[in-house]
Scaffold this motif. Structure first.
Motif, mmCIF file in Angstrom:
data_model
loop_
_atom_site.group_PDB
_atom_site.id
_atom_site.type_symbol
_atom_site.label_atom_id
_atom_site.label_comp_id
_atom_site.label_asym_id
_atom_site.label_seq_id
_atom_site.Cartn_x
_atom_site.Cartn_y
_atom_site.Cartn_z
ATOM 1 N N ARG A 140 0.841 -1.199 0.000
ATOM 2 C CA ARG A 140 0.000 0.000 0.000
ATOM 3 C C ARG A 140 0.875 1.248 0.000
ATOM 4 O O ARG A 140 1.031 1.919 1.026
ATOM 5 C CB ARG A 140 -0.945 0.003 1.217
ATOM 6 C CG ARG A 140 -1.974 -1.114 1.191
ATOM 7 C CD ARG A 140 -2.594 -1.307 2.564
ATOM 8 N NE ARG A 140 -3.672 -2.284 2.572
ATOM 9 C CZ ARG A 140 -3.476 -3.598 2.630
ATOM 10 N NH1 ARG A 140 -2.254 -4.087 2.658
ATOM 11 N NH2 ARG A 140 -4.513 -4.433 2.650
ATOM 12 N N GLN A 150 -7.569 7.386 8.902
ATOM 13 C CA GLN A 150 -7.626 6.166 8.098
ATOM 14 C C GLN A 150 -7.123 5.019 8.969
ATOM 15 O O GLN A 150 -6.042 5.097 9.548
ATOM 16 C CB GLN A 150 -6.765 6.312 6.842
ATOM 17 C CG GLN A 150 -6.807 5.091 5.948
ATOM 18 C CD GLN A 150 -6.163 5.321 4.592
ATOM 19 O OE1 GLN A 150 -6.705 4.942 3.566
ATOM 20 N NE2 GLN A 150 -5.008 5.955 4.571
ATOM 21 N N ASP A 158 -10.202 -0.887 7.507
ATOM 22 C CA ASP A 158 -9.726 -1.901 6.576
ATOM 23 C C ASP A 158 -9.058 -2.999 7.402
ATOM 24 O O ASP A 158 -8.449 -2.718 8.439
ATOM 25 C CB ASP A 158 -8.713 -1.284 5.615
ATOM 26 C CG ASP A 158 -8.213 -2.266 4.571
ATOM 27 O OD1 ASP A 158 -8.898 -3.275 4.327
ATOM 28 O OD2 ASP A 158 -7.132 -2.024 4.006
ATOM 29 N N THR A 159 -9.199 -4.246 7.005
ATOM 30 C CA THR A 159 -8.547 -5.343 7.724
ATOM 31 C C THR A 159 -7.561 -6.039 6.795
ATOM 32 O O THR A 159 -7.784 -6.139 5.587
ATOM 33 C CB THR A 159 -9.558 -6.368 8.254
ATOM 34 O OG1 THR A 159 -10.321 -6.895 7.158
ATOM 35 C CG2 THR A 159 -10.496 -5.728 9.271
ATOM 36 N N ALA A 160 -6.464 -6.520 7.378
ATOM 37 C CA ALA A 160 -5.428 -7.221 6.619
ATOM 38 C C ALA A 160 -5.051 -8.498 7.357
ATOM 39 O O ALA A 160 -5.047 -8.541 8.581
ATOM 40 C CB ALA A 160 -4.205 -6.327 6.437
ATOM 41 N N TRP A 205 0.531 5.003 2.017
ATOM 42 C CA TRP A 205 -0.555 4.858 2.989
ATOM 43 C C TRP A 205 -0.203 5.592 4.271
ATOM 44 O O TRP A 205 0.844 5.356 4.867
ATOM 45 C CB TRP A 205 -0.807 3.382 3.290
ATOM 46 C CG TRP A 205 -2.071 3.094 4.062
ATOM 47 C CD1 TRP A 205 -3.284 2.763 3.543
ATOM 48 C CD2 TRP A 205 -2.236 3.087 5.490
ATOM 49 N NE1 TRP A 205 -4.192 2.555 4.556
ATOM 50 C CE2 TRP A 205 -3.589 2.744 5.762
ATOM 51 C CE3 TRP A 205 -1.387 3.348 6.566
ATOM 52 C CZ2 TRP A 205 -4.096 2.643 7.052
ATOM 53 C CZ3 TRP A 205 -1.884 3.261 7.856
ATOM 54 C CH2 TRP A 205 -3.235 2.917 8.091
ATOM 55 N N ALA A 211 -6.484 0.737 9.782
ATOM 56 C CA ALA A 211 -6.315 -0.637 9.323
ATOM 57 C C ALA A 211 -6.057 -1.521 10.528
ATOM 58 O O ALA A 211 -5.437 -1.090 11.507
ATOM 59 C CB ALA A 211 -5.162 -0.741 8.338
#
Length: 297
Positions: A132, A249, A274-276, A135, A251
């Protein structure tokens, strides 16, 4: 099957290894021989027990992250100070290894004020950012010791650690609450407890004992108690980290189940998350660390 290189995530309680061909996983293996169960002279044998079938005549690079680099680990990999890139320095070479491997350990990160440290998460962060570009925001890494990490211009600017996971384990298994907390889940109870802890953090200790009282007086369902305990502790964590996540933002990097719990708690507060996948981020980060070893070879 001969691996081109071997990726290793070596934590306090678990050892995981992957045979790699570039960025492709050829095979994987794991054991419970984490750092806490090993003396310094036992690390190599614990690793070879997992990876011996992947080795050939030529030496193979082994790149490891996590508590393997702690003072009690295989070799101490000194912390790098933030602000910095997640992997600012090349991994530390382990001396005197078996001739079939060249082992390297990724250093952790430290923050002098307020004092904080991480080992392993820096590798996941590096892997996340590698996919990313540009980011900026805040990364939450839930677990036994949850991390909240501020990222800007590819650097870890600051971070805070919360013992939320360990507190949940201790309270549910070793405190008076062990008689009232069981398996299962209650999503509504979790949401209610999270909001309660966020709005009234000073009531946390009383709310915790209330879980025991609700069992004794009203036969509260043990799954409901589990969800409320999780909600109270995570809600308190979200209250303390509000300056990190509010309007940012976001994650989450972690195991799927825990990531979804944190994502739900944040979404209830209007945050977009957002998930990773933690394993994918770890492997991508170890690949980045391997590039650093090759650049300095």
């Amino acid at each position: 099957m001969n691996a081109e290189w071997i990726a290793v995530d070596w934590g306090t309680s678990q050892l995981r290894a992957w045979a790699m061909q570039g960025d492709t996983v050829l095979a994987q293996s794991q054991s419970d021989r984490g750092m806490a169960r090993l003396s310094r002279d036992a690390f190599q044998s614990a690793l070879l027990d997992l990876i011996e079938d992947w080795l050939g005549a030529e030496p193979v690079d082994v790149v490891a992250c996590g508590m393997v680099g702690a003072r009690q680990g295989w070799v101490e990999a000194p912390y790098s100070a933030v602000p910095s890139a997640p992997l600012p320095d090349a991994p530390i070479r382990v001396p005197g290894t078996d001739a079939r491997i060249r082992a390297f350990v990724v250093p952790g990160l430290k923050q002098n004020a307020p004092p904080d440290v991480m080992r392993g998460e820096e590798t996941q962060i590096s892997g996340f950012l590698a996919t990313r570009p540009n980011w900026d925001g805040v990364i939450c890494l839930p677990g036994t010791h949850s991390k909240w990490v501020q990222i800007s211009a590819g650097e870890v600017v600051s971070f805070r650690t919360f013992m939320t996971g360990e507190m949940f384990e201790l309270l549910s298994e070793q405190s008076v609450l062990k008689h009232s907390v069981g398996d299962g889940w209650d999503a509504d109870a979790f949401a209610e407890a999270t909001a309660d802890a966020l709005s009234k953090p000073e009531q946390l200790a009383a709310r915790l004992f209330g879980l025991r009282a609700a069992d004794l007086l009203h036969n509260q369902d043990k799954a409901t108690a589990r969800a409320k305990l999780s909600g109270l502790l995570i809600g308190a964590e979200l209250g303390a980290t509000r300056p990190y996540w509010l309007g940012q933002q976001l994650a989450i990097i972690g195991a799927e189940g825990m990531s979804q719990i944190y994502a739900r708690a944040l979404q209830l507060q209007g945050a977009f998350v957002d998930t990773a996948n933690a394993t994918q981020c770890t492997l991508a980060g170890l690949a980045q660390a391997r590039k650093l070893t090759r650049q300095t070879a």
